[in-house]
Every structure is written in structure tokens, then in C-alpha cells.
Design an enzyme around this catalytic site. Structure first.
Site, PDB file in Angstrom:
ATOM      1  N   ASP A 119      18.728  82.450  28.664  1.00 18.48           N
ATOM      2  CA  ASP A 119      18.907  81.009  28.541  1.00 18.48           C
ATOM      3  C   ASP A 119      17.530  80.454  28.405  1.00 18.48           C
ATOM      4  OD1 ASP A 119      20.147  78.389  28.134  1.00 18.48           O
ATOM      5  OD2 ASP A 119      19.867  78.144  30.184  1.00 18.48           O
ATOM      6  N   ALA A 125      27.785  70.807  24.052  1.00 18.92           N
ATOM      7  CA  ALA A 125      26.950  71.794  23.554  1.00 18.92           C
ATOM      8  C   ALA A 125      27.134  72.296  22.305  1.00 18.92           C
ATOM      9  CB  ALA A 125      26.896  73.097  24.688  1.00 18.92           C
TER      10      ALA A 125
HETATM   11  N1  LIG Z   1      21.782  64.598  26.616  1.00 17.50           N
HETATM   12  C1  LIG Z   1      21.528  65.039  25.270  1.00 17.50           C
HETATM   13  N2  LIG Z   1      22.069  64.119  24.420  1.00 17.50           N
HETATM   14  C2  LIG Z   1      21.785  64.605  23.022  1.00 17.50           C
HETATM   15  N3  LIG Z   1      21.412  65.852  22.874  1.00 17.50           N
HETATM   16  C3  LIG Z   1      20.998  66.786  23.821  1.00 17.50           C
HETATM   17  C4  LIG Z   1      21.103  66.154  25.080  1.00 17.50           C
HETATM   18  N4  LIG Z   1      20.594  67.267  25.911  1.00 17.50           N
HETATM   19  C5  LIG Z   1      20.037  68.160  24.955  1.00 17.50           C
HETATM   20  N5  LIG Z   1      20.277  67.946  23.777  1.00 17.50           N
HETATM   21  C6  LIG Z   1      20.176  68.736  22.618  1.00 17.50           C
HETATM   22  O1  LIG Z   1      21.156  69.570  22.270  1.00 17.50           O
HETATM   23  C7  LIG Z   1      20.490  70.977  22.216  1.00 17.50           C
HETATM   24  C8  LIG Z   1      21.471  71.971  22.989  1.00 17.50           C
HETATM   25  O2  LIG Z   1      21.398  71.787  24.231  1.00 17.50           O
HETATM   26  P1  LIG Z   1      22.043  72.937  25.549  1.00 17.50           P
HETATM   27  O3  LIG Z   1      21.661  72.152  26.784  1.00 17.50           O
HETATM   28  O4  LIG Z   1      23.450  73.163  24.878  1.00 17.50           O
HETATM   29  O5  LIG Z   1      21.060  73.988  25.015  1.00 17.50           O
HETATM   30  P2  LIG Z   1      21.346  75.545  25.595  1.00 17.50           P
HETATM   31  O6  LIG Z   1      22.215  76.220  24.665  1.00 17.50           O
HETATM   32  O7  LIG Z   1      21.852  75.522  27.100  1.00 17.50           O
HETATM   33  O8  LIG Z   1      20.000  76.196  25.614  1.00 17.50           O
HETATM   34  P3  LIG Z   1      18.914  75.712  26.339  1.00 17.50           P
HETATM   35  O9  LIG Z   1      19.321  75.578  27.701  1.00 17.50           O
HETATM   36  O10 LIG Z   1      17.759  76.604  26.006  1.00 17.50           O
HETATM   37  O11 LIG Z   1      18.662  74.370  25.593  1.00 17.50           O
HETATM   38  C9  LIG Z   1      19.071  70.767  23.019  1.00 17.50           C
HETATM   39  O12 LIG Z   1      18.234  71.525  22.471  1.00 17.50           O
HETATM   40  C10 LIG Z   1      18.790  69.372  22.578  1.00 17.50           C
HETATM   41  O13 LIG Z   1      18.259  69.385  21.387  1.00 17.50           O
HETATM   42 MG   LIG Z   2      21.158  75.420  29.148  1.00 14.36          MG
END
Ligand SMILES: Nc1ncnc2c1ncn2[C@@H]1O[C@H](COP(=O)(O)OP(=O)(O)OP(=O)(O)O)[C@@H](O)[C@H]1O
Ligand SMILES: [Mg+2]
Ligand SMILES: [K+]
Length: 680
Positions: free
Chosen positions: A306, A376
Site C-alpha cells: 500500500d 475508499a
Molecule cells: N478525507 C478524504 N476526503 C476525500 N478524499 C480523500 C480523503 N482521503 C483520501 N482521499 C482520496 O481518496 C484516495 C483513496 O484513498 P485511500 O486512503 O483509500 O487510498 P489507499 O487505497 O489506502 O491507497 P493509499 O494508502 O496509497 O492512498 C486518495 O488517494 C485521495 O485522492
Molecule cells: Mg491506505
């Protein structure tokens, strides 16, 4: 990045040895022995031999028969001892892990925002209880932070002295019982009943109490049983040959011969080797929940990671507001601020802080607000207030949402801003109000130091690294290039992560996954080796089959090496054991049957003194070799990265050839000693 290593234990600690010797006797319990077929057969033989010795008390061979019976019992005890030493070392490690958890008092709350706390002993806490932890408090149990943010000293379990941040909402919400709050205050929802915390359960595994045989161990046991059956037939048919002559061989000698021929060495050391493997992981602050995962680690060829929180530090912070050309920075900041007021993620909180600092924005009063939490799946979050709908999120998700809502194509400069942020390795969050795009929030994150070299080492070990992230392809590419991973998957949802693992597995690859978030949990559970970062969420720690207490994804190097070492150690000792048994056959048979078949003299190259001394020497050697090999079983065969073929060749040479030669030398020496002492 420095890998913390727990202080090395002395291989043979005196107190531990005494304890293990007592344990060896306790383990004579048939219920325990039944789990190990080779040792069970040995015990049956020891019982028979003892009965026969007593029956024939006063016969010519009485003294030798009594000694043989005694050494048969020793063989079993030595095997029990090997296992007890391995378990004892595990227990010593486990007590280090337990830290100062007993006797902790907890401040139990009636509700998350309640002020009145009731002081209760930590042992009385149950799942879903809420506790308040302030600076100086020891966290009374495993749980998730439901409100607040604090720095926590986790050195009691990780040995790492730098405090870490734990906060509600994001992927850094899990806390571990026994760690200490250094500053600020948090409310923790307890996630485990007493004795069931993840450390408790892992301690039970390290101690060997809950250890189950791995599939490989079961397969090997079946092979060993097969070999034992073959030797049973061999030994059972021997009297037929001997009875041609007048001098029949005592049954006790044949029983002893059987035990020297069956694979008692590997049979006796097998579980010690497995326990020692898990133990070695604990030394590197990695806790495995099953022996099977340690074995699988030895054969891993793809590693998925990740991005945020695993490759990067995971403290994604809003750094700047970048408005579109016809929008003011303040308008963008205000929309971002309003949409983040109830956003509990670290990203959301940092946006509120930045907007406050830049424009002195304050929370609107008397306005109805309905919040949409981040997920997510949608990859966006926001708020509805005063008739307008504000959303922020991943650029692709949010642009699609705005286009659908307004029916207008997105302005050209949006793509340029997004690209600029992404190319710098930042996360662009796009903001829209009522379908009208306003601009971009730049979220910054930092790659964990030293990670690049470690990925290069993984490559040298033949392991492909793939970064999977919910972030956009440009950010992903920038971070992937900086971290030096081989490949990446961007805009990944939890399902896509899972699918990627399944695809690799269908292609016959063994997959490891490192992750920290709740959205990584399905992937962590599906991977052959799922390493959860201890800093992550409780869901991730539950789903994985290993937990890295130091939250260092490149620890997989050590995990793979330890897995390979475990597989090699078991292979080497199996080879040695079987070669040994074959060699013993040729070493003792001529001496044993010399009286019946004088023509065997030509084969009696060992020149053992008599049939009695030959069989006694063989059974003594057979018992002592188990003791002699305990250090190797515990420390493991040294692993240096090399091709599988090279390793196999080297091990066959050392342990195969060694296994053939050692019994000849050993049995000869013991035969001389036994004869000199007049024991046979
Ligand atoms: N609080 C938030 N509000 C809106 N959008 C967000 C928020 N946090 C993250 N995002 C967006 O959603 C995307 C996905 O976030 P997520 O945490 O699911 O990523 P991930 O699948 O865990 O991978 P990584 O940890 O590498 O980002 C992020 O890349 C960002 O663009
Ligand atoms: Mg993450
Ligand atoms: K044997």
C-alpha cells in the site's frame, strides 16, 4: 532504515535448561507423544524393550538389554528436550513482549464525550468499553482511537524509543495495550476481551501452546512414517535370516536396530525447528500468527505494498490551496474547510487547520450541515449545507462527479494543476461546489527514509515489488519512481487490490502484502503472507497473518530470509537424518550378524568389537545426535542469497555426505569407549 533487533538470547541459558529438562519428562504424556509418530514408535519400542529386559532378567544379555532400554528412553527424552528448549526460548521472548501490562488501571467512560471516568482494573475491560488515556497513562488494552490525537511511546513492545502519533479516523487509529501515552489525550474503544488481545494470542503462538502443524510438516511426517514402515519390514524379516544359524539375535537388539534405522533425528527436531523459526521473527519485531505463514514467506515472489502509510509516512497533510483561474483562493479554501469540518481522517483535519491558518476561517453557527464521510469506494467526502453541496476527493472520482452534476466539461487548467501536484508525488484533492469545480488541495506525504536500497535488495532476492494505491496514476508513478518499486497499480479500490492478488496467485505466484488500512484488510487476508503494520487499523492487524511491530514494510526482507532459513534448516536436517539412518544400517548389520554369517567379515570394515557393543554403540549414537543437533535446529542453517540450485547442491554435499560419514566415525568411537569401559 534501521531494523531494530531484540537482544540476542544465549543459546543455552542455565535456568531455561533446567526448565526444559523438567518439561521433557512432562512431555512423556502419551497424548503429547501421539502427535509425533516417529517418537511414538520409539516410546512403544522403549516400553517393549523394558518389559523384555525385566522378563529375561538374569539372561546372558541382561546388562546390555538394560542399557539399551535406558538409551531408548533417553532418545525420547532428548527429543522432548529439544522441543522444550525451543518453547522455553519462545516464552522468554513472549515475556519481553508482555511488557508492563499487568496491574494497569483504566479510566472507563460512560460515553465518548463523557467527562466522568470510573477507575477500574484493566482486566475487567470488555470489547466496546471506552477508556480515556492521558499523558503518562499506560493504555489498558488493544483498541481503536475514537476521538483525539496523542503521541504514544510503544517501546514496551517495539523496542523503538521514538514516540508515534495515534489518532482517530485514519489509518493510524489502532493502539496496543501496554504502550504509554506521552502527550495529549485520546478516547479508546477496547477491541479485545481480557486475554484475547492480539499480543496475548500471539504470545500463545510464540510459546508453542497453540501451535499447529503446518501442511509441510504434516507432509514430512507422512514421509517419515512411510520410511519407518519400510524399516519395520526390514527389521521384522531379519530374524528369518538369522534363524538359519543357531545363535538367534535377542529381540531387544532387533527393537533397538529398528529405532536406530527410523528417522528419529528429524522426527525429534521437527517441531523445535518450526518454533525456532517463529522465534527468530520475534527477534526482528515481527509476530507471525501461524507457522504456515513463516514457511510461505520463504517462497514469496511478489510483494504488494500500500502506498500511504506503508511506503510513505502516511501523515498526508494539506500544504496549499490551488484555485482554478476564475476562482479566488479564499473561496476554494472555504469550500474545502466546510467540506472537512466533520472529516475525521488526517487529511481532512489537516485541511481544516490549513484553512484556519491561511484565512482565519471559523465554523458557521446555526447552519444545518449534513456530512458525507470519506470512503475508499467513492474516494470522496463532503458536506451539504445552506442548500449547497460541497465535495472533495480523488481527481478522477471528483471530476466524474462534477461533470455528471453540472453537465459541463472540466476547465483545462484543472488537469494542469492536478498534474503538477501529482508529478511532485503529492495527492491532488479536487474540490467542487454544486458541481462547479473550484480547484485543488495539495496533500503532501514523505517517503519513509532508506526504502529505496531495501527494495533493491528485494529485487536481488528475486522478489517483484508492486505498489497499490487509491491515489491517481501520476502521483503513483512519482512515488513509485522515488521509492524504486518495480510496478504500481493506481486508483485501486479494495476490490481491485484483492483481484490483483488473486490474479498473481492464479498464475502460481506466492504473494505477500504489506498494508495498514481497513481497506487493505481483504487483501491482507487473501495474500499468502499478509504483513500488517502495527501502526495501522485494528481491522488490518486482524486480517494479516503477521504483524510488524515497527511498521517497516521493507522488513519483508528479513521475513523472507527467515522463511527460507526455516525451509533450508528443515531440509538439511531431514537429509542428514535419512543419510544417517542408511549409513547406520551398513555400519551395524555386519557386526550384528557376524556370529550367524562369518562370511560377513568381509563387510565388517568398522571392526566393531561384538554384536552387543555394536548395537549399544548405535543406539547411544542415535540418541546423542539429537542433542548434538539442537543448536543447529534452533539457530538454523545460514542463509545467503543465492540461486535455489546452488543452495541445494551445497546442502546436499554438507548434510547428505556428512550424514553418511558421521555415523561411521561416531559409532566406532562409542564402540571403543563401551568396550573399554566393559559395558558390553
Ligand atoms: N478525507 C478524504 N476526503 C476525500 N478524499 C480523500 C480523503 N482521503 C483520501 N482521499 C482520496 O481518496 C484516495 C483513496 O484513498 P485511500 O486512503 O483509500 O487510498 P489507499 O487505497 O489506502 O491507497 P493509499 O494508502 O496509497 O492512498 C486518495 O488517494 C485521495 O485522492
Ligand atoms: Mg491506505
Ligand atoms: K534413527
Amino acid at each position: 532504515m534501521s531494523i531494530h533487533r531484540r537482544q540476542a538470547q544465549a543459546l543455552f541459558d542455565r535456568a531455561l535448561m533446567g526448565q526444559a529438562a523438567r518439561e521433557a519428562l512432562v512431555k512423556l504424556n502419551p497424548r503429547h507423544l501421539f502427535r509425533n509418530p516417529v517418537m511414538f514408535a520409539t516410546v512403544v519400542v522403549a516400553v517393549l524393550s523394558t518389559i523384555l529386559t525385566l522378563r529375561d532378567w538374569g539372561s546372558a544379555h541382561m546388562a546390555v538389554m538394560a542399557q539399551i532400554s535406558l538409551w531408548l528412553w533417553f532418545t525420547v527424552l532428548f527429543a522432548n528436550f529439544a522441543e522444550a528448549v525451543a518453547e522455553g526460548r519462545g516464552k522468554a521472548q513472549a515475556s519481553a513482549l508482555r511488557g508492563a501490562r499487568s496491574g494497569t488501571m483504566a479510566r472507563k467512560l460512560a460515553s465518548a464525550n463523557g467527562d466522568t471516568a470510573q477507575l477500574v482494573p484493566a482486566e475487567t475491560l470488555r470489547i466496546n468499553d471506552l477508556v480515556l488515556c492521558e499523558a503518562g497513562d499506560t493504555i489498558p488494552g488493544d483498541g481503536d482511537v475514537v476521538s483525539g490525537i496523542a503521541t504514544v511511546d510503544e517501546s514496551a513492545i517495539t523496542g523503538e524509543s521514538a514516540p508515534v502519533i495515534r489518532e482517530s479516523g485514519g489509518d493510524r487509529s489502532a493502539v496496543t495495550g501496554g504502550t504509554r501515552v506521552v502527550s495529549d489525550r485520546i478516547v479508546v474503544r477496547i477491541s479485545a476481551d481480557p486475554g484475547q488481545s492480539f499480543l496475548d494470542r500471539m504470545i500463545a503462538l510464540v510459546e508453542g501452546a497453540k501451535r499447529q502443524k503446518t501442511p509441510n510438516e504434516i507432509a514430512l511426517s507422512i514421509l517419515l512414517v512411510g520410511l519407518s514402515l519400510i524399516f519395520l519390514i526390514v527389521v521384522a524379516t531379519l530374524p528369518a535370516f538369522a534363524s538359519w544359524s543357531a545363535s538367534a539375535i535377542p529381540v531387544v537388539f532387533l527393537l533397538a536396530l529398528f529405532v536406530t534405522l527410523i528417522p528419529t533425528t528429524i522426527g525429534g527436531l521437527l517441531s523445535a525447528i518450526g518454533i525456532a523459526g517463529m522465534d527468530r521473527l520475534v527477534k526482528f519485531n515481527v509476530i507471525a500468527k501461524s507457522g504456515r505463514s513463516v514457511e510461505a514467506a520463504g517462497d514469496i515472489d511478489v510483494l504488494l505494498l500500500d502506498k500511504t502509510g506503508t511506503i510513505t509516512l502516511g501523515a498526508r497533510q494539506a500544504a496549499e490551496f490551488l484555485p482554478l483561474s476564475n476562482v479566488s483562493e479564499r473561496d476554494l479554501a472555504e469550500a474545502a474547510f466546510l467540506s472537512s469540518l466533520a472529516d475525521d481522517t488526517p487529511e481532512g483535519k489537516s485541511i481544516v487547520v490549513l484553512a484556519r491558518n491561511r484565512f482565519g476561517l471559523t465554523e458557521p453557527v446555526g447552519m444545518d450541515m449534513v456530512f458525507t464521510a470519506f470512503s475508499a469506494h467513492t474516494r470522496m467526502s463532503g458536506a451539504n449545507l445552506g442548500g449547497s453541496e460541497i465535495r472533495k476527493g480523488a481527481s478522477d472520482a471528483l471530476t466524474a462527479y462534477a461533470v455528471e452534476k453540472s453537465g459541463r466539461t472540466p476547465p483545462k487548467d484543472l488537469a494542469q494543476i492536478v498534474e503538477k501536484v501529482a508529478k511532485a508525488g503529492g495527492t491532488p484533492l479536487v474540490v467542487a461546489r454544486d458541481g462547479c469545480l473550484l480547484g485543488v488541495i495539495h496533500l503532501k506525504d514523505i517517503i519513509k527514509p532508506g526504502i529505496r536500497d531495501r527494495f533493491a535488495t528485494l529485487r536481488a532476492m528475486g522478489i517483484k515489488t508492486v505498489m497499490v494505491t487509491g491515489d491517481n496514476p501520476l502521483t503513483a508513478a512519482a512515488i513509485a519512481a522515488e521509492a524504486g518499486v518495480d510496478d504500481f497499480l493506481a486508483e485501486a479500490t479494495p476490490e481491485k487490490k484483492l483481484e490483483l492478488i488473486r490474479d498473481y496467485q492464479k498464475g502460481g505466484r506466492l504473494v505477500a502484502m504489506c498494508g495498514d488500512g481497513s481497506n487493505d484488510a481483504p487483501a491482507l487476508a487473501q495474500a499468502d503472507v499478509g504483513v500488517a503494520m502495527n501502526t495501522g487499523t485494528q481491522a488490518a492487524r486482524e486480517a494479516g497473518n503477521m504483524v510488524d511491530l515497527e511498521s517497516d514494510p521493507t522488513k519483508l526482507i528479513e521475513i523472507v530470509m527467515i522463511g527460507k532459513q526455516l525451509l533450508m534448516s528443515r531440509g538439511a536436517l531431514t537429509t542428514f537424518s535419512i543419510a544417517n539412518d542408511v549409513a547406520k544400517y551398513f555400519a551395524i548389520i555386519p557386526a550384528l550378524f557376524l556370529a550367524s554369517y562369518p562370511q560377513l567379515q568381509a563387510l565388517n570394515i568398522m571392526g566393531l568389537s561384538s554384536p552387543q557393543s555394536a548395537i549399544l554403540a548405535a543406539i547411544i549414537f542415535n540418541a546423542l545426535i539429537i542433542i548434538a543437533l539442537i543448536p543447529l535446529a534452533l539457530k538454523g542453517v545460514a542463509y545467503r542469497p543465492a540461486s535455489a540450485a546452488t543452495l541445494l547442491k551445497r546442502n546436499l554435499l554438507i548434510y547428505g555426505l556428512g550424514g553418511l560419514v558421521v555415523p561411521f566415525v561416531g559409532i566406532k568411537l562409542i564402540d571403543m569407549a563401551v568396550t573399554a569401559l566393559g559395558l558390553a
